[in-house]
Enzyme design. Structure first.
Site, PDB file in Angstrom:
ATOM      1  N   GLU A  11      10.158  -3.883  -6.437  1.00  0.00           N
ATOM      2  CA  GLU A  11      11.353  -3.523  -7.200  1.00  0.00           C
ATOM      3  C   GLU A  11      12.343  -2.689  -6.410  1.00  0.00           C
ATOM      4  O   GLU A  11      13.501  -2.546  -6.808  1.00  0.00           O
ATOM      5  CB  GLU A  11      10.939  -2.805  -8.491  1.00  0.00           C
ATOM      6  CG  GLU A  11      10.269  -3.746  -9.480  1.00  0.00           C
ATOM      7  CD  GLU A  11       9.911  -3.081 -10.785  1.00  0.00           C
ATOM      8  OE1 GLU A  11       9.831  -1.830 -10.814  1.00  0.00           O
ATOM      9  OE2 GLU A  11       9.706  -3.806 -11.781  1.00  0.00           O
ATOM     10  N   GLU A  43     -12.427  -4.660  -3.571  1.00  0.00           N
ATOM     11  CA  GLU A  43     -12.185  -3.229  -3.386  1.00  0.00           C
ATOM     12  C   GLU A  43     -13.269  -2.558  -2.554  1.00  0.00           C
ATOM     13  O   GLU A  43     -13.072  -1.466  -2.028  1.00  0.00           O
ATOM     14  CB  GLU A  43     -12.047  -2.532  -4.742  1.00  0.00           C
ATOM     15  CG  GLU A  43     -13.325  -2.349  -5.518  1.00  0.00           C
ATOM     16  CD  GLU A  43     -13.106  -1.512  -6.773  1.00  0.00           C
ATOM     17  OE1 GLU A  43     -13.782  -0.479  -6.896  1.00  0.00           O
ATOM     18  OE2 GLU A  43     -12.279  -1.891  -7.607  1.00  0.00           O
TER      19      GLU A  43
END
Length: 315
Positions: free
Chosen positions: A87, A118
């Site tokens: 963004e 992860e």
């Protein structure tokens, strides 16, 4: 690796006594409880603003010197980091490779969770191999102990980067090795261990504030207006004209002409309209002041013939 029962639980993984009966609540009671817990998040973030300010200063230093900021995260944390980095491009006109987000499991993990990724320290270290000396690396992990993030931070330090950890665990075992630890203590989740809730909300608030403050400090706004945004569709082009009008007091026709003369660069248009300068002079002043509009306006005012002893305008 220690047995599971020897690993201390972070606060995000503990049971919340206030939500122990959620499976017997009415819908409204359940939503009210979730909302009440959510209200605790901004308070927790407020408590860590000094650490967040230190992280912003590191980011400003890195980006101003031509280096990059890297986010590393897994699961919810990684997806929030990717969203924040993406963004910045339309909002602040930031070049796509200046703030880079790395998520465990790669881009496919954005829509298809890859929980095992992860734990992949090798992948974290490999992803951090593109980090350079002078960069800033921000690890994002609710638990504060994700192996992928830990390995990325360790590799980044070895390559000469500064490091920040954003977690919801003030007692994170990764924290002692980073430059700054931003750890809003959001406490146990409504649904035990579901860190997409309060911890995730805190990470969204922290990264929003971190990146926005960094962009403002780098001169990517004028006042509270998005002068650097990319006007890539009709809605945004209309918004750009309204931003120019708000910033300068000029009418839309003047703003449209100034924007056209500036080749679509709203910041140059702002300076030309406020200072009455040519497009070339406005652009040069912005280059000299590294894009800071207020500084460019002061520079042009100082260079004005009126300041050099010419006739002063009427009051």
């Amino acid at each position: 690796m220690r047995p599971v029962d020897e690993v201390p639980l972070s606060r995000t993984e503990q049971r919340n006594p206030r939500s122990s009966t959620i499976d017997r609540m009415s819908t409204l009671e359940l939503l009210s409880l979730i909302n009440a817990e959510d209200c605790l998040v901004p308070v927790a973030v407020a408590d860590v603003l000094p650490a967040l300010a230190a992280a912003v200063e590191l980011a400003v230093t890195a980006l101003a010197a031509g280096h990059r900021v890297h986010y590393f995260g897994a699961g919810t944390s990684g997806r929030i980091a990717v969203l924040d980095a993406a963004e910045l491009i339309p909002t602040f006109g930031l070049e796509p490779d200046r703030v880079v987000a790395h998520i465990a499991g790669g881009t496919s993990a954005l829509t298809r969770p890859s929980e095992a990724a992860e734990d992949d320290e090798t992948a974290g270290a490999a992803a951090a191999a593109e980090v350079s000396e002078g960069d800033l690396v921000v690890g994002v992990t609710a638990s504060g102990r994700t192996p992928y993030v830990r390995a990325a931070l360790s590799t980044a330090r070895a390559r000469g980067a500064r490091t920040v950890l954003v977690s919801a665990n003030p007692a994170s075992p990764i924290a002692p090795a980073v430059d700054v630890h931003v750890a809003p203590d959001t406490g146990p989740e409504v649904l035990t261990g579901s860190t997409r809730m309060k911890a995730g909300t805190a990470q969204k608030l922290v990264l929003n504030a971190f990146s926005t403050a960094t962009m403002v400090r780098l001169g990517r706004t004028y006042s509270n207006l998005m002068t650097d945004m990319l006007a890539s569709n009709a809605k945004l082009r209309d918004r750009q004209l309204r931003i120019l009008a708000e910033a300068t007091g000029a009418d839309l026709a003047q703003c449209r002409q100034a924007l056209l003369s500036a080749g679509g660069d709203a910041k140059v248009a702002v300076v030309t309209l406020i200072a009455g300068a040519s497009t070339e002079a406005a652009g040069q002043a912005l280059v000299e002041t590294e894009g800071h509009v207020h500084q460019a306006l002061r520079l042009l005012d100082h260079r004005s013939p009126l300041r050099a002893g010419a006739e002063h305008p009427p009051d």
